[in-house]
Enzyme design. Sequence first.
Site, PDB file in Angstrom:
ATOM      1  N   HIS A  82      -3.598   2.009   0.119  1.00  0.00           N
ATOM      2  CA  HIS A  82      -2.197   2.284   0.417  1.00  0.00           C
ATOM      3  C   HIS A  82      -1.789   1.679   1.758  1.00  0.00           C
ATOM      4  O   HIS A  82      -2.593   1.617   2.673  1.00  0.00           O
ATOM      5  CB  HIS A  82      -1.949   3.797   0.475  1.00  0.00           C
ATOM      6  N   TYR A  97     -10.767  14.282  -5.369  1.00  0.00           N
ATOM      7  CA  TYR A  97     -11.134  12.971  -5.943  1.00  0.00           C
ATOM      8  C   TYR A  97     -12.451  13.041  -6.703  1.00  0.00           C
ATOM      9  O   TYR A  97     -12.711  12.238  -7.593  1.00  0.00           O
ATOM     10  CB  TYR A  97     -11.304  11.920  -4.839  1.00  0.00           C
ATOM     11  N   GLU A 153      -2.389  10.915 -13.136  1.00  0.00           N
ATOM     12  CA  GLU A 153      -1.901   9.897 -12.206  1.00  0.00           C
ATOM     13  C   GLU A 153      -2.183   8.499 -12.752  1.00  0.00           C
ATOM     14  O   GLU A 153      -3.260   8.241 -13.300  1.00  0.00           O
ATOM     15  CB  GLU A 153      -2.561  10.081 -10.830  1.00  0.00           C
ATOM     16  N   ASP A 171       2.145   6.315  -9.424  1.00  0.00           N
ATOM     17  CA  ASP A 171       1.846   5.894  -8.045  1.00  0.00           C
ATOM     18  C   ASP A 171       2.205   4.411  -7.924  1.00  0.00           C
ATOM     19  O   ASP A 171       1.632   3.572  -8.628  1.00  0.00           O
ATOM     20  CB  ASP A 171       0.349   6.133  -7.772  1.00  0.00           C
ATOM     21  N   ARG A 225     -12.985  15.362  -0.948  1.00  0.00           N
ATOM     22  CA  ARG A 225     -14.238  14.651  -1.212  1.00  0.00           C
ATOM     23  C   ARG A 225     -15.398  15.620  -1.474  1.00  0.00           C
ATOM     24  O   ARG A 225     -16.557  15.237  -1.491  1.00  0.00           O
ATOM     25  CB  ARG A 225     -14.581  13.702  -0.059  1.00  0.00           C
ATOM     26  N   HIS A 247      -2.768  18.354  -5.632  1.00  0.00           N
ATOM     27  CA  HIS A 247      -3.605  17.210  -6.009  1.00  0.00           C
ATOM     28  C   HIS A 247      -5.052  17.694  -6.100  1.00  0.00           C
ATOM     29  O   HIS A 247      -5.578  18.292  -5.172  1.00  0.00           O
ATOM     30  CB  HIS A 247      -3.464  16.092  -4.972  1.00  0.00           C
ATOM     31  N   HIS A 297      -6.639  12.635 -11.045  1.00  0.00           N
ATOM     32  CA  HIS A 297      -7.063  11.302 -11.484  1.00  0.00           C
ATOM     33  C   HIS A 297      -7.820  11.500 -12.797  1.00  0.00           C
ATOM     34  O   HIS A 297      -8.790  12.273 -12.822  1.00  0.00           O
ATOM     35  CB  HIS A 297      -7.968  10.658 -10.438  1.00  0.00           C
ATOM     36  N   HIS A 336      -0.650   2.099  -7.032  1.00  0.00           N
ATOM     37  CA  HIS A 336      -1.608   1.974  -8.133  1.00  0.00           C
ATOM     38  C   HIS A 336      -1.087   1.075  -9.255  1.00  0.00           C
ATOM     39  O   HIS A 336      -1.826   0.229  -9.757  1.00  0.00           O
ATOM     40  CB  HIS A 336      -1.946   3.352  -8.713  1.00  0.00           C
ATOM     41  N   GLU A 338       2.103   8.892   0.353  1.00  0.00           N
ATOM     42  CA  GLU A 338       0.653   9.027   0.622  1.00  0.00           C
ATOM     43  C   GLU A 338       0.230   7.810   1.436  1.00  0.00           C
ATOM     44  O   GLU A 338      -0.755   7.154   1.147  1.00  0.00           O
ATOM     45  CB  GLU A 338      -0.135   9.022  -0.689  1.00  0.00           C
ATOM     46  N   HIS A 368       4.370   8.909  -6.604  1.00  0.00           N
ATOM     47  CA  HIS A 368       3.754   8.673  -5.297  1.00  0.00           C
ATOM     48  C   HIS A 368       4.315   7.360  -4.782  1.00  0.00           C
ATOM     49  O   HIS A 368       4.124   6.324  -5.418  1.00  0.00           O
ATOM     50  CB  HIS A 368       2.221   8.552  -5.422  1.00  0.00           C
ATOM     51  N   ASP A 383      -6.388  -0.390  -4.857  1.00  0.00           N
ATOM     52  CA  ASP A 383      -6.013   0.951  -4.399  1.00  0.00           C
ATOM     53  C   ASP A 383      -6.211   1.162  -2.905  1.00  0.00           C
ATOM     54  O   ASP A 383      -7.026   1.986  -2.480  1.00  0.00           O
ATOM     55  CB  ASP A 383      -6.788   2.031  -5.195  1.00  0.00           C
TER      56      ASP A 383
HETATM   57 ZN    ZN Z   1      -4.440   5.637  -4.243  1.00  0.00          ZN
HETATM   58 FE    FE Z   2      -1.422   8.618  -5.556  1.00  0.00          FE
HETATM   59 FE    FE Z   3      -4.127  10.448  -6.299  1.00  0.00          FE
END
Ligand code: ZN
Ligand code: FE
Ligand code: FE
Length: 277
Positions: free
Chosen positions: A226, A70, A142, A176, A37, A67, A107, A179, A256, A211, A224
Amino acid sequence: MFTIGCHLSSSKGFLHMGKEAVSLGANTFQFFTRNPRGFSSKEPDPKDCEEFIKFWSENGGGKIVAHAPYTLNACSAEEKTRKLAYLLMSDDLKRMELVPGNYYNFHPGSHVKQGVEKGIDYIVEFLNNVITPEQQTTVLLETMAGKGSEIGRTFEELQAIIERVEHKEKIGVCMDTCHIFDGGYDIINDLDGVFEQFDRIIGLNKLYAVHVNDSKNIMGSHKDRHECIGKGNIGIEAFERFINHKAVKGLPMILETPNDLPGYKQEIELLKGLYKE
Ligand code: ZN
Ligand code: FE
Ligand code: FE
């Protein structure tokens, strides 16, 4: 071979992650290259990377997945945000050369009010700047849930990016499950159909990683969130069919899900139990 693992903290370096993965019964893992973040990170230690590579090959580890944070937005309307995305990813890709031959997932970005087309233009420009022919890492886009103005909510959007990337051998997709389900793809009742669509639009040869996440929300919710495997709206039977589908055989599968390490260990065991050689 079933390649399964989970997301791990990178704060103690590669060798630590490798050992942690093995202790969980995993043969792959994912990690954030920096604070997810924010942007801060510490430089990887070349000696740690070397020790990891040796340990990992001795323990039969497969490809690992980095990864991006974000906060990286390659299609922001702000030029300084796009520049920052370039600086961060090019730095990350340089560092990834210390553990060559793996994956870097990101992303695609959020276009905010500029529209999908403009967003895709920026992402293509970004990728053609950041990807070098010498790099040994494959960059993965992704599949996104389509929250807000996220690009990558359909296979068509991802293909519209990929087809304009110059170094095509360096670009692929990470699918994912949470997603795409939230994005409206029916992986419960029409898994074959979803993979057929992926193959027709993008090509299954471009699918490099997965994912595996259940979803707290319903199909098409674009949320989104999880959930642990079997505890959400996708459900255990759908995951059993998914992980055994020929389209994803051998690909690294990363959990994840909202878990601590013992929880991940259990989920890895659960999926191994469902996997048929
Ligand atoms: Zn996600
Ligand atoms: Fe993911
Ligand atoms: Fe991701």
